[in-house]
Motif scaffolding. Structure first.
Motif, PDB file in Angstrom:
ATOM      1  N   LYS A 102     -11.682 -27.720 -44.259  1.00 30.30           N
ATOM      2  CA  LYS A 102     -12.720 -27.776 -45.281  1.00 30.30           C
ATOM      3  C   LYS A 102     -14.057 -27.911 -44.580  1.00 30.30           C
ATOM      4  N   TRP A 103     -15.097 -27.455 -45.219  1.00 34.98           N
ATOM      5  CA  TRP A 103     -16.435 -27.671 -44.709  1.00 34.98           C
ATOM      6  C   TRP A 103     -17.032 -28.844 -45.453  1.00 34.98           C
ATOM      7  N   SER A 104     -17.041 -30.045 -44.980  1.00 30.48           N
ATOM      8  CA  SER A 104     -16.380 -30.529 -43.788  1.00 30.48           C
ATOM      9  C   SER A 104     -15.655 -31.822 -44.143  1.00 30.48           C
ATOM     10  N   LEU A 121     -12.155 -29.793 -37.989  1.00 27.73           N
ATOM     11  CA  LEU A 121     -13.470 -30.417 -38.153  1.00 27.73           C
ATOM     12  C   LEU A 121     -14.516 -29.304 -38.140  1.00 27.73           C
ATOM     13  N   ASP A 122     -15.192 -29.166 -39.254  1.00 22.34           N
ATOM     14  CA  ASP A 122     -16.262 -28.165 -39.389  1.00 22.34           C
ATOM     15  C   ASP A 122     -17.568 -28.782 -38.854  1.00 22.34           C
ATOM     16  N   ILE A 123     -18.652 -28.048 -38.949  1.00 21.06           N
ATOM     17  CA  ILE A 123     -19.906 -28.396 -38.247  1.00 21.06           C
ATOM     18  C   ILE A 123     -20.396 -29.844 -38.353  1.00 21.06           C
ATOM     19  N   VAL A 160     -11.597 -27.987 -33.623  1.00 20.96           N
ATOM     20  CA  VAL A 160     -13.019 -28.169 -33.941  1.00 20.96           C
ATOM     21  C   VAL A 160     -13.779 -26.848 -33.869  1.00 20.96           C
ATOM     22  N   ILE A 161     -14.844 -26.784 -34.629  1.00 22.80           N
ATOM     23  CA  ILE A 161     -15.665 -25.570 -34.664  1.00 22.80           C
ATOM     24  C   ILE A 161     -16.702 -25.601 -33.538  1.00 22.80           C
ATOM     25  N   ILE A 162     -16.950 -24.451 -32.954  1.00 20.06           N
ATOM     26  CA  ILE A 162     -18.044 -24.284 -31.988  1.00 20.06           C
ATOM     27  C   ILE A 162     -18.719 -22.936 -32.281  1.00 20.06           C
ATOM     28  N   VAL A 206     -29.923 -20.968 -37.048  1.00 17.61           N
ATOM     29  CA  VAL A 206     -28.555 -21.132 -37.536  1.00 17.61           C
ATOM     30  C   VAL A 206     -28.435 -22.582 -38.022  1.00 17.61           C
ATOM     31  N   TRP A 207     -27.223 -23.124 -38.138  1.00 18.71           N
ATOM     32  CA  TRP A 207     -27.069 -24.473 -38.709  1.00 18.71           C
ATOM     33  C   TRP A 207     -27.968 -25.522 -38.052  1.00 18.71           C
ATOM     34  N   PRO A 208     -28.097 -25.554 -36.716  1.00 15.73           N
ATOM     35  CA  PRO A 208     -28.894 -26.629 -36.117  1.00 15.73           C
ATOM     36  C   PRO A 208     -30.395 -26.413 -36.233  1.00 15.73           C
ATOM     37  N   VAL A 232      -9.857 -24.482 -30.826  1.00 16.45           N
ATOM     38  CA  VAL A 232     -11.283 -24.278 -31.071  1.00 16.45           C
ATOM     39  C   VAL A 232     -11.490 -23.077 -31.976  1.00 16.45           C
ATOM     40  N   TRP A 233     -12.416 -23.299 -32.885  1.00 17.66           N
ATOM     41  CA  TRP A 233     -12.728 -22.345 -33.942  1.00 17.66           C
ATOM     42  C   TRP A 233     -14.125 -21.795 -33.660  1.00 17.66           C
ATOM     43  N   ASN A 234     -14.215 -20.526 -33.274  1.00 16.83           N
ATOM     44  CA  ASN A 234     -15.512 -19.897 -33.006  1.00 16.83           C
ATOM     45  C   ASN A 234     -15.987 -19.149 -34.237  1.00 16.83           C
ATOM     46  N   ASP A 235     -17.131 -19.577 -34.732  1.00 17.88           N
ATOM     47  CA  ASP A 235     -17.656 -19.017 -35.974  1.00 17.88           C
ATOM     48  C   ASP A 235     -19.052 -18.456 -35.717  1.00 17.88           C
ATOM     49  N   MET A 236     -19.596 -17.756 -36.687  1.00 13.66           N
ATOM     50  CA  MET A 236     -20.986 -17.274 -36.647  1.00 13.66           C
ATOM     51  C   MET A 236     -21.257 -16.411 -35.413  1.00 13.66           C
ATOM     52  N   THR A 294     -11.312 -16.928 -34.118  1.00 12.73           N
ATOM     53  CA  THR A 294     -12.655 -16.322 -34.133  1.00 12.73           C
ATOM     54  C   THR A 294     -12.902 -15.609 -35.449  1.00 12.73           C
ATOM     55  N   ARG A 295     -14.192 -15.472 -35.795  1.00 10.59           N
ATOM     56  CA  ARG A 295     -14.515 -14.726 -37.009  1.00 10.59           C
ATOM     57  C   ARG A 295     -14.854 -13.276 -36.673  1.00 10.59           C
ATOM     58  N   SER A 296     -15.650 -13.086 -35.633  1.00  9.45           N
ATOM     59  CA  SER A 296     -16.030 -11.721 -35.280  1.00  9.45           C
ATOM     60  C   SER A 296     -15.058 -11.179 -34.231  1.00  9.45           C
ATOM     61  N   GLY A 308     -12.973 -14.565 -42.902  1.00  6.64           N
ATOM     62  CA  GLY A 308     -14.342 -14.933 -43.229  1.00  6.64           C
ATOM     63  C   GLY A 308     -14.509 -15.503 -44.631  1.00  6.64           C
ATOM     64  N   ASP A 309     -15.767 -15.483 -45.085  1.00  7.39           N
ATOM     65  CA  ASP A 309     -16.125 -16.217 -46.302  1.00  7.39           C
ATOM     66  C   ASP A 309     -15.779 -15.462 -47.572  1.00  7.39           C
ATOM     67  N   ASN A 310     -14.538 -15.599 -47.980  1.00 13.00           N
ATOM     68  CA  ASN A 310     -14.081 -14.950 -49.208  1.00 13.00           C
ATOM     69  C   ASN A 310     -14.390 -15.837 -50.411  1.00 13.00           C
ATOM     70  N   GLY A 356      -9.640 -19.395 -51.270  1.00 15.19           N
ATOM     71  CA  GLY A 356     -11.000 -18.876 -51.353  1.00 15.19           C
ATOM     72  C   GLY A 356     -11.999 -19.864 -50.784  1.00 15.19           C
ATOM     73  N   PHE A 357     -12.963 -19.357 -50.026  1.00 16.99           N
ATOM     74  CA  PHE A 357     -13.968 -20.210 -49.368  1.00 16.99           C
ATOM     75  C   PHE A 357     -15.067 -20.607 -50.363  1.00 16.99           C
ATOM     76  N   ALA A 358     -15.695 -19.633 -50.959  1.00 11.79           N
ATOM     77  CA  ALA A 358     -16.741 -19.909 -51.939  1.00 11.79           C
ATOM     78  C   ALA A 358     -16.095 -20.128 -53.301  1.00 11.79           C
ATOM     79  N   THR A 399      -5.700 -23.306 -45.297  1.00 14.04           N
ATOM     80  CA  THR A 399      -6.547 -23.472 -46.473  1.00 14.04           C
ATOM     81  C   THR A 399      -7.925 -23.880 -45.974  1.00 14.04           C
ATOM     82  N   HIS A 400      -8.949 -23.222 -46.522  1.00 16.49           N
ATOM     83  CA  HIS A 400     -10.319 -23.588 -46.150  1.00 16.49           C
ATOM     84  C   HIS A 400     -11.201 -23.376 -47.370  1.00 16.49           C
ATOM     85  N   SER A 401     -12.200 -24.229 -47.514  1.00 15.44           N
ATOM     86  CA  SER A 401     -13.143 -24.026 -48.611  1.00 15.44           C
ATOM     87  C   SER A 401     -14.493 -24.565 -48.197  1.00 15.44           C
TER      88      SER A 401
HETATM   89  C1  GLC Z   1     -19.338 -20.077 -42.050  1.00 19.97           C
HETATM   90  C2  GLC Z   1     -17.844 -19.935 -41.841  1.00 19.97           C
HETATM   91  C3  GLC Z   1     -17.104 -20.985 -42.617  1.00 19.97           C
HETATM   92  C4  GLC Z   1     -17.613 -22.366 -42.202  1.00 19.97           C
HETATM   93  C5  GLC Z   1     -19.116 -22.458 -42.407  1.00 19.97           C
HETATM   94  C6  GLC Z   1     -19.680 -23.766 -41.882  1.00 19.97           C
HETATM   95  O1  GLC Z   1     -19.672 -19.779 -43.356  1.00 19.97           O
HETATM   96  O2  GLC Z   1     -17.395 -18.653 -42.147  1.00 19.97           O
HETATM   97  O3  GLC Z   1     -15.736 -20.876 -42.418  1.00 19.97           O
HETATM   98  O4  GLC Z   1     -16.983 -23.352 -42.944  1.00 19.97           O
HETATM   99  O5  GLC Z   1     -19.756 -21.402 -41.728  1.00 19.97           O
HETATM  100  O6  GLC Z   1     -19.411 -23.949 -40.551  1.00 19.97           O
END
Ligand code: GLC
Length: 799
Positions: free
Chosen positions: A267-269, A295-297, A332-334, A369-371, A404-408, A468-470, A484-486, A517-519, A542-544
């Motif tokens: 889950k985020w997060s 663990l998400d961001i 964990v996400i990186i 980006v997020w930071p 490790v979860w590579n996103d973005m 990885t996402r990409s 990805g973000d379904n 579904g994410f969103a 499962t992720h949302s």
């Molecule tokens: C992106 C990812 C998603 C993650 C979110 C926050 O939208 O696709 O899975 O939860 O970023 O890190």
């Protein structure tokens, strides 16, 4: 197609008459009057590479997609020069090349049927803006031809009549038909006349594929730079095409640890630590199996990579250990963006060592980006990848994080219209310096590769797990992936099903969707239906996004919790079958999910099916994709099957209605199959069990099944400590024989097989094991046709 109007040489240019030809080892070179050179390399009897230069000028031959382990060698290579063409013959293919215009036609060497033919063939436009060419290829669409593949396209499985683009893109809440999205896998399979071939266009620039959309009789592909460089892979079976494609672009370098094939919760997060524990405890309390928690961001300090928010997670090492003691692996996400922060070591080091991407005129590539504002490592530089891999030491070796979860990593950039870097950003590209136009599609792949190298090093002697996402072609060697973000809609359940199948037929089987579904938020029914599908995907998580509500299995009331538990338990029972399927993928490149067309291409009824698929080799699955369903129509492929729930025998090769109330879904087992099952565990390795169940589905005739096993982690299996069991089943009207062939040096802790004999058409009167008669009473299990026998039997004879 793009037409340039600014140049002297405007519009399309074509090769002219061939003026010279020479052969060197496996490569034949044709040069045309206007400086076009075609290099045709015979890699294998069924795999040809076509590479074109204009002005006789080739680039350095470098590819991130092709693995050094690709097999080469052919049985036959003959070249004949005729008046108007050259003819190249291997044991599988006959390739004609016209002297007039370099056009290519490829025939099956055995029956001389046309497989693939240039329409306009190779042509190009000069690019005034960037230099080089826009390189193009068009092929004739043959009678009744269908097209499949291309990675994650959220569209009908059969691509005919459509056009697609490959440019990896952050696509929050994408929809059916959104294009492009996260992945660029420029590989497709064509099928006509029961012959299947593949084309892999190994060009990392933005590329396009048009499947009889622009012109009804033409299928074309082109890229905004680089070379026309494609591989032609012949089947004629589609599964061989995919296997040969992964021979070229690689298969997972090792098996995943078995826990990675368990159920994952994300889950985020989840934060702080108490929340994480609340979730993991609830799994154990409700006895819903789960192996990984994410663990998400928000676990990071201000979203800075390789840091922890010490307020939420005061002692990560202790927490990770406690989770692991309870059977949960921490992932964990990186992300790639490194916050611009002079007080951050990772940032400072990268700056000092000149590891960040720069714009054409020198400034750093700065993006939000997020930071907040970030710089981005150039993962296409080998030194940067090594540095990045080493950054994982603390997380993995010291803290004990297992994945490790590579996103973005498209790379995604916020608040800019193109969602990514501008074109002028410079990249190393392993010494083949280039702009972002060429590096964009491989950036995420190279990040995941560096992460993989870090995990491989620091998790040793355990196996790495990366997601990885990409991705670009070849990424499957290093990592798993998700789509990805379904969105939590029924249409997205359909999309998830098609995407997982398409990824498998694009050589990337270790894939899954954000279950539920994410969103936005699913209702209980949608969540249950999604879990039912998700447990049959290689990656099951499962992720949302979290801001729309909770998405744990128990959030939708008792009925749904019960259904979700039942299906996750089914996945855990099927783990040895799934692991065996993964082993086939890892060793032979066999897709883990088989769309019906891939399973039986000869049956034209399968060419436009999207919903049904074969999980592994012997389990038919068809998700329920609509609300309020009590069942659905489906097409069961040819052959005979057993309904998994009722054990009812059903003849395939026809469309039928199958009941499926909310607590069930259509699953059929192939007759003759022997399916290994573990007992239900709350996590992989929870129990030391003495028995493995084999569900034996009687068949009048023969069928072969396989059961691969090993220590479920570590590398001993690469040194022969695995166990490979092949079961040969032969059924007649009054007897059933199972012959077992064993290889490998691994001895599992279980000593017995519990055979669950299903569909036996006779009553058991006599049993022989290895030619010795055994009393039925002595080995009878608790119910009906159940036998408990030593796992190392050679031949079981039931009469
Ligand atoms: C992106 C990812 C998603 C993650 C979110 C926050 O939208 O696709 O899975 O939860 O970023 O890190």
């Amino acid at each position: 197609m793009i037409t340039n109007t600014e140049l002297e040489n405007k519009g399309n240019q074509f090769p002219k008459t061939v003026i010279s030809f020479k052969k060197e080892l496996d490569t034949i070179e044709f040069t045309s009057e206007n400086g076009v050179v075609l290099l045709l390399t015979v890699l294998r009897d069924s795999v040809l590479r076509f590479r074109y230069a204009t002005n006789t000028n080739f680039e350095n031959d470098f590819s991130y997609a092709i693995t050094k382990y690709a097999s080469t060698g052919y049985n036959k290579l003959e070249i004949e020069e005729r008046k108007s063409e050259y003819i190249i013959t291997t044991s599988k293919l006959i390739c004609h090349i016209s002297k007039k215009n370099l056009k290519v036609s490829i025939y099956d060497a055995i029956d001389n049927v046309l497989i693939n033919q240039d329409e306009l063939g190779f042509h190009w436009e000069e690019s005034y803006e960037y230099g080089g060419n826009i390189v193009k290829m068009s092929k004739t669409t043959l009678n009744g031809e269908s097209y499949y593949g291309l990675g994650d396209k959220p569209d009908h499985l059969n691509l005919k009549g459509k056009r697609f683009e490959n440019w990896v893109t952050d696509s929050y809440a994408f929809g059916k038909g959104t294009d492009p999205i996260y992945k660029a896998i420029p590989f497709y399979t064509g099928l006509h006349n029961n012959k299947s071939y593949g084309i892999f266009f190994d060009n990392s620039f933005r590329s396009f594929f048009d499947f009889a959309s622009e012109r009804r009789n033409a299928t074309s592909f082109w890229a905004q730079g680089g070379e026309m460089n494609y591989y032609f892979i012949y089947g004629p079976e589609m599964s061989d095409v995919v296997a040969n494609y992964t021979d070229l672009t690689g298969r997972p370098h090792q098996l995943p640890p078995l826990w990675a094939l368990g159920y994952h919760q994300c889950k985020w997060s989840y934060y702080p630590e108490s929340k994480v524990k609340e979730v993991t405890n609830k799994f154990r309390e409700l006895q819903i199996p789960c192996d990984a928690i994410y663990l998400d961001i928000d676990y990071m300090d201000g979203f800075r990579c390789f840091t922890w928010n010490k307020e939420y997670f005061p002692d990560p090492k202790r927490m990770v250990k406690e989770l692991s003691d309870d059977g949960f692996q921490t992932v964990v996400i990186i992300d790639p963006g490194i916050k611009i922060d002079q007080n951050n070591d990772v940032f400072k080091e990268a700056l000092e060592k000149d590891y960040f991407c720069k714009r054409a005129d020198g400034p750093y590539m700065k993006g939000k980006v997020w930071p907040g504002e970030c710089y981005f490592p150039d993962f296409t530089k080998p030194e940067v990848r090594e540095w990045w891999a080493n950054l994982y030491q603390e997380l993995i070796e010291d803290i004990g994080v297992r994945g490790v979860w590579n996103d973005m990593n498209e790379p995604a950039v916020m608040e800019v219209p193109n969602k990514t870097f501008p074109n002028d950003v410079r990249h190393n590209y392993d010494g083949n310096f280039c702009s972002h136009r060429k590096a964009h599609n491989v950036y995420g792949m190279q990040m995941a590769r560096a992460t993989y190298q870090g995990l491989k090093k620091f998790a040793f002697p355990k196996r790495p797990f990366v997601i990885t996402r990409s991705a670009y072609s070849g990424t499957q060697r290093y990592t798993s992936t998700w789509t990805g973000d379904n969105v939590a809609t029924w249409e997205h359940l359909w999309i998830a099903n098609v995407q997982a199948q398409r990824m498998a037929m694009s050589g990337f089987s270790f894939a899954g969707s954000d279950i539920g579904g994410f969103a936005e938020q699913p209702n209980g029914e949608l969540f249950a239906r999604w879990i039912q599908l998700g447990v049959f995907h290689a990656f099951c998580r499962t992720h949302s996004s979290g801001d729309h509500g909770e998405q744990e299995p128990w959030m939708f009331g008792d009925e749904i919790t019960g259904i979700v538990k039942k299906f996750i338990e089914l996945r855990y029972q099927l783990l040895p079958y799934l692991y065996t399927t993964f082993w086939f993928y890892h060793t032979e490149g066999i897709p883990m999910l088989k769309s019906l067309v891939l399973y039986d291409q000869e049956d034209i009824q399968t060419h436009y099916r999207t919903d049904e698929f074969i999980f592994g080799n012997q389990i038919f699955v068809c998700p329920i994709l609509e609300p309020n369903s009590k069942g659905r129509r489906l097409y069961l492929p040819k052959g005979n099957w057993y309904n998994y729930w009722t054990n009812e025998f059903t003849e395939g090769g026809k469309e039928m209605y199958v009941d499926a109330t909310l607590d069930t879904m259509p699953i059929f087992m192939k007759e003759g199959a022997i399916i290994p099952k573990f007992p239900i565990q709350q996590y992989v390795g929870e129990k030391n069990f003495d028995e493995v169940t084999l569900d034996v589905y009687y068949k009048h005739g023969k069928e072969i099944s396989t059961f691969y096993d090993d220590a479920h982690d570590g590398y001993d299996y690469t040194k022969g400590r695995f166990s490979l069991r092949t079961f040969k089943l032969t059924g007649r009207s009054n007897e059933l024989i199972i012959q077992q062939h064993k290889s490998g040096k691994f001895d599992a802790t279980y000593s017995k097989f519990k055979l669950n004999l299903l569909g036996l058409p006779f009553n058991i009167t006599k049993i022989e094991i290895d030619n010795e008669e055994i009393s039925f009473e002595d080995i009878k299990g608790s119910t009906g046709d159940e036998l408990i026998i030593d796992k190392n039997f050679n031949e079981l004879h039931i009469m």
